[in-house]
Scaffold this motif. Sequence first.
Motif, PDB file in Angstrom:
ATOM      1  N   UNK A  50       0.822  -1.208   0.000  1.00  0.00           N
ATOM      2  CA  UNK A  50       0.000   0.000   0.000  1.00  0.00           C
ATOM      3  C   UNK A  50       0.856   1.258   0.000  1.00  0.00           C
ATOM      4  N   UNK A  51       2.035   1.181   0.629  1.00  0.00           N
ATOM      5  CA  UNK A  51       2.899   2.359   0.742  1.00  0.00           C
ATOM      6  C   UNK A  51       3.768   2.594  -0.488  1.00  0.00           C
ATOM      7  N   UNK A  52       4.017   1.548  -1.254  1.00  0.00           N
ATOM      8  CA  UNK A  52       4.947   1.673  -2.389  1.00  0.00           C
ATOM      9  C   UNK A  52       4.590   2.826  -3.334  1.00  0.00           C
ATOM     10  N   UNK A  53       3.319   2.957  -3.795  1.00  0.00           N
ATOM     11  CA  UNK A  53       3.018   4.081  -4.693  1.00  0.00           C
ATOM     12  C   UNK A  53       3.105   5.439  -4.007  1.00  0.00           C
ATOM     13  N   UNK A  54       2.858   5.484  -2.702  1.00  0.00           N
ATOM     14  CA  UNK A  54       3.005   6.735  -1.952  1.00  0.00           C
ATOM     15  C   UNK A  54       4.463   7.176  -1.969  1.00  0.00           C
ATOM     16  N   UNK A  55       5.353   6.223  -1.730  1.00  0.00           N
ATOM     17  CA  UNK A  55       6.781   6.534  -1.719  1.00  0.00           C
ATOM     18  C   UNK A  55       7.289   6.867  -3.115  1.00  0.00           C
ATOM     19  N   UNK A  56       6.824   6.132  -4.117  1.00  0.00           N
ATOM     20  CA  UNK A  56       7.277   6.385  -5.483  1.00  0.00           C
ATOM     21  C   UNK A  56       6.870   7.780  -5.961  1.00  0.00           C
ATOM     22  N   UNK A  57       5.708   8.246  -5.482  1.00  0.00           N
ATOM     23  CA  UNK A  57       5.241   9.589  -5.847  1.00  0.00           C
ATOM     24  C   UNK A  57       5.839  10.671  -4.952  1.00  0.00           C
ATOM     25  N   UNK A  58       6.679  10.261  -4.000  1.00  0.00           N
ATOM     26  CA  UNK A  58       7.352  11.181  -3.072  1.00  0.00           C
ATOM     27  C   UNK A  58       6.344  12.050  -2.310  1.00  0.00           C
ATOM     28  N   UNK A  59       5.283  11.388  -1.837  1.00  0.00           N
ATOM     29  CA  UNK A  59       4.228  12.094  -1.111  1.00  0.00           C
ATOM     30  C   UNK A  59       4.452  12.090   0.398  1.00  0.00           C
TER      31      UNK A  59
END
Length: 343
Positions: free
Chosen positions: A239-248
């Motif tokens: 769940x966190x991977x796309x948050x981190x990839x988007x640097x949010x």
Amino acid sequence: MTNTPGTNGLTYRDAGVDIDEGERLVDLIKPAAKSTARPGADAALGGFAGAFDPKAAGFKDPIFLATTDGVGTKLKIAIESGRHETVGIDLVAMCVNDLSAQGAEPLMLLDYYATGKLNAEEAALVVQGIAEGCRQAGAALSGGETAEMPGMYGKGDYDLAGFSVGAAERGTLLPKTEDMRAGDVIVGIASSGPHSNGYSLVRKVVERSGLAWDAPAPFAPGKTLAEALLTPTRIYAKALKPIFEAKLAKGAAHITGGGLVENTPRALPEHLEVDFDWNAWKRPAVFEWLQSTGGVPEEDMRRTFNLGIGMILVVEPATAGNVIAQLNAAGEQAFKIGVLKAA
């Protein structure tokens, strides 16, 4: 007079170690390990070390991180109740959630299972749980060690340790403390219960309650007390991977022993602290039962348990709503639980 070797001499089995049982365990768990294969690792057991190819996993200039942890005295409930299926998930979660708190992607995990007398079927259940945790995290179960050590453990006892490796591209590791400002939002992600922390206190409360492990759980209809208290730790990596990839996210913290009050500051600069809104979420019923049955002071509750928040993120106020929506869409429950302020 001396004994002729092979007549009256001792064997390793006589000393309490059954090599055949260990080999049988390896055969039982090979399919579970194989099911965790991912780009960069084939998750095959039998070698002397687990290997990972970061290039095959898509990394260009990775920084590697490593964590280690165990399950703690939650294992005692599994052992005493005979429920071994889920503690392996806890083992993986306690390792890979720490990697997530640094913004890293879990890549591989090795486990260590130690017992006084090996029971291959029982150990296989534990390892199958480890494999399930690895699948949830997207990490390969790349190897491990089984140790049969007569005299070191009580009858039926075993212990677990996990060792995980993760990676992030250079320059993306968390926390980004230099970017944090007063007013930044703390997003909390729901836990599934106590996770794997505070179980020495949990077991004391159960002892005070007088309930058996197979009694109905007062806080979880349809479940036994053991089943409810063995609810596995949530794994947040996917769940966190796309948050981190988007640097949010500017920072993250895995809420373990010490609770929100002691783990959140580990992700913050010294000049900032959190103004928590303790009424922003509803605590899972297990915590209300533990507090009321054990007469546990609120301060101890906050410093012992996660109280329903398993991970926090530090985010910009303008993007908090988007982050919460993304997490909810990914199957998590997320909410604003506080803001940063000057310390």
